[in-house]
Design a protein around this motif. Sequence first.
Motif, PDB file in Angstrom:
ATOM      1  N   VAL A   1      -2.727   4.471   7.471  1.00 25.86           N
ATOM      2  CA  VAL A   1      -1.648   5.218   6.823  1.00 25.86           C
ATOM      3  C   VAL A   1      -1.372   6.502   7.587  1.00 25.86           C
ATOM      4  O   VAL A   1      -0.226   6.895   7.817  1.00 25.86           O
ATOM      5  N   GLY A   2      -2.451   7.197   8.009  1.00 29.37           N
ATOM      6  CA  GLY A   2      -2.314   8.445   8.751  1.00 29.37           C
ATOM      7  C   GLY A   2      -3.660   8.963   9.195  1.00 29.37           C
ATOM      8  O   GLY A   2      -4.711   8.498   8.735  1.00 29.37           O
ATOM      9  N   THR A   3      -3.654   9.918  10.100  1.00 30.06           N
ATOM     10  CA  THR A   3      -4.880  10.517  10.627  1.00 30.06           C
ATOM     11  C   THR A   3      -4.817  12.027  10.469  1.00 30.06           C
ATOM     12  O   THR A   3      -3.736  12.630  10.437  1.00 30.06           O
ATOM     13  N   THR A   4      -5.984  12.651  10.386  1.00 28.70           N
ATOM     14  CA  THR A   4      -6.059  14.105  10.241  1.00 28.70           C
ATOM     15  C   THR A   4      -7.460  14.577  10.613  1.00 28.70           C
ATOM     16  O   THR A   4      -8.412  13.791  10.595  1.00 28.70           O
ATOM     17  N   SER A   5      -7.575  15.851  10.934  1.00 35.19           N
ATOM     18  CA  SER A   5      -8.887  16.465  11.132  1.00 35.19           C
ATOM     19  C   SER A   5      -9.255  17.330   9.932  1.00 35.19           C
ATOM     20  O   SER A   5     -10.301  17.966   9.913  1.00 35.19           O
ATOM     21  N   GLN A   6      -8.376  17.345   8.922  1.00 40.25           N
ATOM     22  CA  GLN A   6      -8.602  18.126   7.713  1.00 40.25           C
ATOM     23  C   GLN A   6      -9.301  17.276   6.651  1.00 40.25           C
ATOM     24  O   GLN A   6      -9.703  16.146   6.908  1.00 40.25           O
ATOM     25  N   ASN A   7      -9.401  17.829   5.435  1.00 43.60           N
ATOM     26  CA  ASN A   7     -10.104  17.141   4.358  1.00 43.60           C
ATOM     27  C   ASN A   7      -9.154  16.646   3.268  1.00 43.60           C
ATOM     28  O   ASN A   7      -9.542  16.506   2.108  1.00 43.60           O
ATOM     29  N   GLU A   8      -7.909  16.375   3.653  1.00 42.59           N
ATOM     30  CA  GLU A   8      -6.968  15.828   2.682  1.00 42.59           C
ATOM     31  C   GLU A   8      -5.823  15.140   3.409  1.00 42.59           C
ATOM     32  O   GLU A   8      -5.542  15.424   4.582  1.00 42.59           O
ATOM     33  N   TYR A   9      -5.191  14.201   2.683  1.00 45.20           N
ATOM     34  CA  TYR A   9      -4.010  13.533   3.221  1.00 45.20           C
ATOM     35  C   TYR A   9      -3.135  13.139   2.032  1.00 45.20           C
ATOM     36  O   TYR A   9      -3.618  12.515   1.083  1.00 45.20           O
ATOM     37  N   ALA A  10      -1.853  13.522   2.090  1.00 45.07           N
ATOM     38  CA  ALA A  10      -0.946  13.283   0.971  1.00 45.07           C
ATOM     39  C   ALA A  10      -0.009  12.117   1.279  1.00 45.07           C
ATOM     40  O   ALA A  10       0.453  11.952   2.411  1.00 45.07           O
ATOM     41  N   VAL A  11       0.254  11.310   0.251  1.00 44.09           N
ATOM     42  CA  VAL A  11       1.266  10.265   0.348  1.00 44.09           C
ATOM     43  C   VAL A  11       2.288  10.509  -0.755  1.00 44.09           C
ATOM     44  O   VAL A  11       1.955  10.998  -1.838  1.00 44.09           O
ATOM     45  N   THR A  12       3.542  10.195  -0.476  1.00 46.59           N
ATOM     46  CA  THR A  12       4.616  10.423  -1.430  1.00 46.59           C
ATOM     47  C   THR A  12       4.833   9.192  -2.306  1.00 46.59           C
ATOM     48  O   THR A  12       4.309   8.102  -2.035  1.00 46.59           O
ATOM     49  N   ILE A  13       5.636   9.365  -3.346  1.00 49.09           N
ATOM     50  CA  ILE A  13       6.028   8.214  -4.167  1.00 49.09           C
ATOM     51  C   ILE A  13       6.799   7.222  -3.312  1.00 49.09           C
ATOM     52  O   ILE A  13       6.667   6.000  -3.479  1.00 49.09           O
ATOM     53  N   GLY A  14       7.577   7.725  -2.348  1.00 50.50           N
ATOM     54  CA  GLY A  14       8.280   6.839  -1.437  1.00 50.50           C
ATOM     55  C   GLY A  14       7.329   5.979  -0.623  1.00 50.50           C
ATOM     56  O   GLY A  14       7.576   4.787  -0.406  1.00 50.50           O
ATOM     57  N   ASP A  15       6.214   6.588  -0.163  1.00 50.38           N
ATOM     58  CA  ASP A  15       5.198   5.815   0.558  1.00 50.38           C
ATOM     59  C   ASP A  15       4.633   4.712  -0.341  1.00 50.38           C
ATOM     60  O   ASP A  15       4.478   3.559   0.085  1.00 50.38           O
ATOM     61  N   LEU A  16       4.336   5.068  -1.591  1.00 53.26           N
ATOM     62  CA  LEU A  16       3.764   4.093  -2.511  1.00 53.26           C
ATOM     63  C   LEU A  16       4.772   2.988  -2.833  1.00 53.26           C
ATOM     64  O   LEU A  16       4.385   1.825  -3.016  1.00 53.26           O
ATOM     65  N   LEU A  17       6.051   3.338  -2.883  1.00 53.20           N
ATOM     66  CA  LEU A  17       7.078   2.313  -3.087  1.00 53.20           C
ATOM     67  C   LEU A  17       7.097   1.323  -1.926  1.00 53.20           C
ATOM     68  O   LEU A  17       7.255   0.114  -2.117  1.00 53.20           O
ATOM     69  N   GLN A  18       6.913   1.841  -0.714  1.00 52.53           N
ATOM     70  CA  GLN A  18       6.857   0.961   0.457  1.00 52.53           C
ATOM     71  C   GLN A  18       5.652   0.027   0.378  1.00 52.53           C
ATOM     72  O   GLN A  18       5.751  -1.170   0.649  1.00 52.53           O
ATOM     73  N   PHE A  19       4.494   0.593  -0.029  1.00 52.16           N
ATOM     74  CA  PHE A  19       3.293  -0.239  -0.148  1.00 52.16           C
ATOM     75  C   PHE A  19       3.476  -1.296  -1.246  1.00 52.16           C
ATOM     76  O   PHE A  19       2.997  -2.426  -1.114  1.00 52.16           O
ATOM     77  N   ALA A  20       4.176  -0.896  -2.339  1.00 47.05           N
ATOM     78  CA  ALA A  20       4.427  -1.848  -3.423  1.00 47.05           C
ATOM     79  C   ALA A  20       5.294  -3.003  -2.923  1.00 47.05           C
ATOM     80  O   ALA A  20       5.071  -4.170  -3.282  1.00 47.05           O
ATOM     81  N   ALA A  21       6.283  -2.685  -2.075  1.00 50.59           N
ATOM     82  CA  ALA A  21       7.130  -3.735  -1.511  1.00 50.59           C
ATOM     83  C   ALA A  21       6.311  -4.665  -0.617  1.00 50.59           C
ATOM     84  O   ALA A  21       6.485  -5.894  -0.651  1.00 50.59           O
ATOM     85  N   GLU A  22       5.380  -4.091   0.171  1.00 49.11           N
ATOM     86  CA  GLU A  22       4.524  -4.909   1.021  1.00 49.11           C
ATOM     87  C   GLU A  22       3.627  -5.820   0.180  1.00 49.11           C
ATOM     88  O   GLU A  22       3.257  -6.913   0.616  1.00 49.11           O
ATOM     89  N   ALA A  23       3.283  -5.346  -1.024  1.00 51.28           N
ATOM     90  CA  ALA A  23       2.440  -6.146  -1.920  1.00 51.28           C
ATOM     91  C   ALA A  23       3.250  -7.193  -2.681  1.00 51.28           C
ATOM     92  O   ALA A  23       2.691  -7.964  -3.475  1.00 51.28           O
TER      93      ALA A  23
END
Length: 394
Positions: free
Chosen positions: A91-113
């Motif tokens: 989904v994404g990469t980071t060197s921090q301790n958090e990563y945010a996904v939007t409702i739009g991202d989740l809608l895309q994942f729902a479509a893939e499912a």
Amino acid sequence: MKTLKLLALMLLAAVSFNSCESDDSLTYIAQPSGELSFSNSFLAEYILIPSASSNLGERFTWSDANFETPTNVNYELQKSITGDFSDMEVVGTTSQNEYAVTIGDLLQFAAEAGLDNDPETVDIPNTGSVYFRLRASVGADSSIEMISPSQALTLVLPESTGEEGAVCELDQLWAVGAGLPDAGWGWTTPVSLPCTGNGIYSWNVNLLNSESFRFFTSEGDWDSGLNFPHYVEEGYTIDENFEDALDEDNNFRFIGETGFYSLVVNTVEKTITIGDPQSTGNCEFDQLWVLGAGATDAGWGWNSPVKLACTGEGVYSGSINLQNIDGTENNFRFFTTEGDWASGQNFPYFADAGYTFSETLVNAEDDDSNFAFTGTTGTYFITIDTVALTITLE
């Protein structure tokens, strides 16, 4: 004798040199230690509304991965539709301790499912799970890694009723700024206020005291901003918790108490207001109520109880000011009906039902076995999840 002494000194020097050379060449090999896991609380269900696509869907957080030596650690948030990660995608990469996904991202994942919200397609579900896990590694291509347990997110696409919805000039308004901490000054996770009534844009948002923000009509377009003077000139009545920031852009400044609110822009009545968070989920009750000395805005009376709205499937949440004065004046209780003392739910009620709690919530062991808050006095975001059986503070 002089020759022997000279040889001895030369031998000692050689040994010392070799020792130093060995010390300088020591290397430390990174080795995984302990466990890696998500630290944020998850909702029982994620209700996905397209008009709120740019709102924050979930913010994954975690503690530092331990590789037993100082090193740069890279994190990958990975997802899987099958659940076994044979179809893993990053989904994404980071060197921090958090990563945010939007409702739009989740809608895309729902479509893939393979989910959809068409009531006519009875063979295609509108609810399903997508799985996430975290990978930590030393270096981008390192084989030294740690993998967290997977976490399933249940995604729900509300079925379309086919009825005509609310009418607004725009599908949604956008807002960004430090005063909206879920957005900040950028377009990665802007807050969206969808059209929720004729000429009305609204959403539940976190607001931060003394910080500013601005509305926009187009996502990503700084030139579409609508600042405080714009609404004043248009004849709007603006909630007293906002003022002109008097900065270079004359943004809105929030001067109320940091917390979780319903933000409403009514273009018909020309008002901008905030109020209690509105129920957006599906729960047994529209809200829960909180009273107690520990809940400083409420106290032990019904004049100003704290309201926790239903914000998910079986989930109640909202901001709450909690105090702990040397282990006293820190108790409180939940209620299902406003004004009804008999509807109280104390610590044993939830414990007997199998709930787990944030470590700062314990049994007060007073006459009513209320909750006691043992943490640091301050503002918290509390979540009561009646599906996952958890009560958490963030």
